[in-house]
Design a protein around this motif. Structure first.
Motif, PDB file in Angstrom:
ATOM      1  N   PRO A  39       0.834  -1.196   0.000  1.00  0.00           N
ATOM      2  CA  PRO A  39       0.000   0.000   0.000  1.00  0.00           C
ATOM      3  C   PRO A  39       0.874   1.254   0.000  1.00  0.00           C
ATOM      4  CG  PRO A  39      -0.266  -1.218   2.065  1.00  0.00           C
ATOM      5  CD  PRO A  39       0.710  -1.966   1.234  1.00  0.00           C
ATOM      6  N   ARG A  40       0.461   2.256  -0.767  1.00  0.00           N
ATOM      7  CA  ARG A  40       1.193   3.522  -0.857  1.00  0.00           C
ATOM      8  C   ARG A  40       0.215   4.687  -0.805  1.00  0.00           C
ATOM      9  NH1 ARG A  40       6.068   1.899   0.380  1.00  0.00           N
ATOM     10  NH2 ARG A  40       7.102   0.647  -1.190  1.00  0.00           N
ATOM     11  N   GLN A  41       0.720   5.865  -0.582  1.00  0.00           N
ATOM     12  CA  GLN A  41      -0.023   7.125  -0.671  1.00  0.00           C
ATOM     13  C   GLN A  41       0.675   7.937  -1.755  1.00  0.00           C
ATOM     14  OE1 GLN A  41      -2.624   5.876   1.460  1.00  0.00           O
ATOM     15  NE2 GLN A  41      -2.909   8.059   1.562  1.00  0.00           N
ATOM     16  N   ILE A  42      -0.079   8.349  -2.782  1.00  0.00           N
ATOM     17  CA  ILE A  42       0.529   9.023  -3.931  1.00  0.00           C
ATOM     18  C   ILE A  42      -0.150  10.350  -4.245  1.00  0.00           C
ATOM     19  CG2 ILE A  42       1.209   6.824  -4.986  1.00  0.00           C
ATOM     20  CD1 ILE A  42      -1.145   7.440  -7.068  1.00  0.00           C
ATOM     21  N   ALA A  43       0.516  11.137  -5.070  1.00  0.00           N
ATOM     22  CA  ALA A  43      -0.042  12.324  -5.729  1.00  0.00           C
ATOM     23  C   ALA A  43       0.275  12.145  -7.205  1.00  0.00           C
ATOM     24  CB  ALA A  43       0.595  13.596  -5.194  1.00  0.00           C
ATOM     25  N   ARG A  44      -0.728  12.268  -8.052  1.00  0.00           N
ATOM     26  CA  ARG A  44      -0.512  12.114  -9.491  1.00  0.00           C
ATOM     27  C   ARG A  44       0.249  13.320 -10.038  1.00  0.00           C
ATOM     28  NH1 ARG A  44      -4.275   8.244 -11.805  1.00  0.00           N
ATOM     29  NH2 ARG A  44      -5.523   7.400 -10.105  1.00  0.00           N
ATOM     30  N   ILE A  45       1.320  13.037 -10.779  1.00  0.00           N
ATOM     31  CA  ILE A  45       2.092  14.086 -11.441  1.00  0.00           C
ATOM     32  C   ILE A  45       1.525  14.312 -12.838  1.00  0.00           C
ATOM     33  CG2 ILE A  45       4.364  14.697 -12.376  1.00  0.00           C
ATOM     34  CD1 ILE A  45       5.547  13.003 -10.060  1.00  0.00           C
ATOM     35  N   ASP A  46       1.269  13.226 -13.541  1.00  0.00           N
ATOM     36  CA  ASP A  46       0.652  13.227 -14.863  1.00  0.00           C
ATOM     37  C   ASP A  46       0.045  11.841 -15.064  1.00  0.00           C
ATOM     38  OD1 ASP A  46       2.694  11.442 -15.913  1.00  0.00           O
ATOM     39  OD2 ASP A  46       3.985  13.161 -16.263  1.00  0.00           O
ATOM     40  N   PRO A  47      -0.537  11.522 -16.232  1.00  0.00           N
ATOM     41  CA  PRO A  47      -1.187  10.222 -16.399  1.00  0.00           C
ATOM     42  C   PRO A  47      -0.265   9.014 -16.208  1.00  0.00           C
ATOM     43  CG  PRO A  47      -1.916  11.720 -18.115  1.00  0.00           C
ATOM     44  CD  PRO A  47      -0.792  12.414 -17.383  1.00  0.00           C
ATOM     45  N   ASP A  48       1.048   9.199 -16.295  1.00  0.00           N
ATOM     46  CA  ASP A  48       1.981   8.072 -16.215  1.00  0.00           C
ATOM     47  C   ASP A  48       2.873   8.061 -14.979  1.00  0.00           C
ATOM     48  OD1 ASP A  48       1.195   7.000 -18.712  1.00  0.00           O
ATOM     49  OD2 ASP A  48       2.434   8.491 -19.731  1.00  0.00           O
ATOM     50  N   ARG A  49       2.834   9.113 -14.159  1.00  0.00           N
ATOM     51  CA  ARG A  49       3.772   9.198 -13.036  1.00  0.00           C
ATOM     52  C   ARG A  49       3.082   9.688 -11.767  1.00  0.00           C
ATOM     53  NH1 ARG A  49       8.224  12.977 -14.077  1.00  0.00           N
ATOM     54  NH2 ARG A  49       6.592  14.262 -14.951  1.00  0.00           N
ATOM     55  N   ALA A  50       3.669   9.298 -10.626  1.00  0.00           N
ATOM     56  CA  ALA A  50       3.153   9.736  -9.323  1.00  0.00           C
ATOM     57  C   ALA A  50       4.326   9.968  -8.376  1.00  0.00           C
ATOM     58  CB  ALA A  50       2.213   8.687  -8.745  1.00  0.00           C
ATOM     59  N   ALA A  51       4.054  10.698  -7.312  1.00  0.00           N
ATOM     60  CA  ALA A  51       5.025  10.976  -6.257  1.00  0.00           C
ATOM     61  C   ALA A  51       4.314  10.741  -4.925  1.00  0.00           C
ATOM     62  CB  ALA A  51       5.510  12.422  -6.373  1.00  0.00           C
ATOM     63  N   PRO A  52       5.028  10.793  -3.806  1.00  0.00           N
ATOM     64  CA  PRO A  52       4.353  10.647  -2.514  1.00  0.00           C
ATOM     65  C   PRO A  52       3.249  11.682  -2.344  1.00  0.00           C
ATOM     66  CG  PRO A  52       6.723  10.472  -2.248  1.00  0.00           C
ATOM     67  CD  PRO A  52       6.474  10.916  -3.667  1.00  0.00           C
ATOM     68  N   GLY A  53       2.160  11.270  -1.732  1.00  0.00           N
ATOM     69  CA  GLY A  53       1.024  12.176  -1.547  1.00  0.00           C
ATOM     70  C   GLY A  53       0.014  11.579  -0.606  1.00  0.00           C
ATOM     71  N   THR A  54      -1.287  11.867  -0.846  1.00  0.00           N
ATOM     72  CA  THR A  54      -2.355  11.437   0.069  1.00  0.00           C
ATOM     73  C   THR A  54      -3.364  10.484  -0.560  1.00  0.00           C
ATOM     74  OG1 THR A  54      -3.663  13.390  -0.496  1.00  0.00           O
ATOM     75  CG2 THR A  54      -2.195  13.568   1.411  1.00  0.00           C
ATOM     76  N   GLU A  55      -3.285  10.234  -1.863  1.00  0.00           N
ATOM     77  CA  GLU A  55      -4.235   9.343  -2.551  1.00  0.00           C
ATOM     78  C   GLU A  55      -3.819   7.885  -2.353  1.00  0.00           C
ATOM     79  OE1 GLU A  55      -5.551   8.259  -7.121  1.00  0.00           O
ATOM     80  OE2 GLU A  55      -4.652  10.204  -6.736  1.00  0.00           O
ATOM     81  N   ALA A  56      -4.773   7.025  -1.972  1.00  0.00           N
ATOM     82  CA  ALA A  56      -4.483   5.610  -1.776  1.00  0.00           C
ATOM     83  C   ALA A  56      -4.094   4.954  -3.099  1.00  0.00           C
ATOM     84  CB  ALA A  56      -5.704   4.902  -1.202  1.00  0.00           C
ATOM     85  N   ALA A  57      -3.065   4.105  -3.033  1.00  0.00           N
ATOM     86  CA  ALA A  57      -2.588   3.372  -4.207  1.00  0.00           C
ATOM     87  C   ALA A  57      -1.986   2.050  -3.753  1.00  0.00           C
ATOM     88  CB  ALA A  57      -1.536   4.187  -4.960  1.00  0.00           C
ATOM     89  N   ILE A  58      -1.789   1.142  -4.689  1.00  0.00           N
ATOM     90  CA  ILE A  58      -1.129  -0.140  -4.435  1.00  0.00           C
ATOM     91  C   ILE A  58       0.063  -0.235  -5.369  1.00  0.00           C
ATOM     92  CG2 ILE A  58      -1.339  -2.659  -4.529  1.00  0.00           C
ATOM     93  CD1 ILE A  58      -2.955  -1.384  -2.275  1.00  0.00           C
ATOM     94  N   GLU A  59       1.251  -0.430  -4.812  1.00  0.00           N
ATOM     95  CA  GLU A  59       2.455  -0.630  -5.632  1.00  0.00           C
ATOM     96  C   GLU A  59       2.635  -2.118  -5.859  1.00  0.00           C
ATOM     97  OE1 GLU A  59       7.269   0.195  -5.579  1.00  0.00           O
ATOM     98  OE2 GLU A  59       6.089   0.658  -3.807  1.00  0.00           O
ATOM     99  N   ILE A  60       2.779  -2.519  -7.112  1.00  0.00           N
ATOM    100  CA  ILE A  60       3.066  -3.910  -7.450  1.00  0.00           C
ATOM    101  C   ILE A  60       4.580  -4.044  -7.472  1.00  0.00           C
ATOM    102  CG2 ILE A  60       2.854  -5.698  -9.214  1.00  0.00           C
ATOM    103  CD1 ILE A  60       0.217  -4.348 -10.054  1.00  0.00           C
ATOM    104  N   VAL A  61       5.122  -4.942  -6.623  1.00  0.00           N
ATOM    105  CA  VAL A  61       6.570  -5.089  -6.487  1.00  0.00           C
ATOM    106  C   VAL A  61       7.034  -6.482  -6.869  1.00  0.00           C
ATOM    107  CG1 VAL A  61       6.745  -3.308  -4.734  1.00  0.00           C
ATOM    108  CG2 VAL A  61       6.386  -5.644  -4.035  1.00  0.00           C
TER     109      VAL A  61
END
Length: 61
Positions: A39-61
């Motif tokens: 589980p991660r928290q992201i902020a969308r930078i553009d349609p293809d990239r994200a950075a740390p933020g507050t939106e819930a996300a799942i990183e596939i590792v």
């Protein structure tokens, strides 16, 4: 893609024992083997990239 969209797509596949891989991106026919999810928290930078933020996300590792 949301988690529910990913789950539906994976459930529709005929071989449920297939290994999960992700395209490396820069090298055709080279893949990364998936070992889990985090589980991660992201902020969308553009349609293809994200950075740390507050939106819930799942990183596939």
């Amino acid at each position: 893609m949301t988690v529910s969209e990913l789950v539906r797509a994976l459930q529709a596949l005929p071989d449920q024992d297939a290994t999960v891989v992700i395209g490396e991106g820069m090298k055709p026919d080279t893949w990364l083997i998936v070992s889990g999810v985090v589980p991660r928290q992201i902020a969308r930078i553009d349609p293809d990239r994200a950075a740390p933020g507050t939106e819930a996300a799942i990183e596939i590792v």
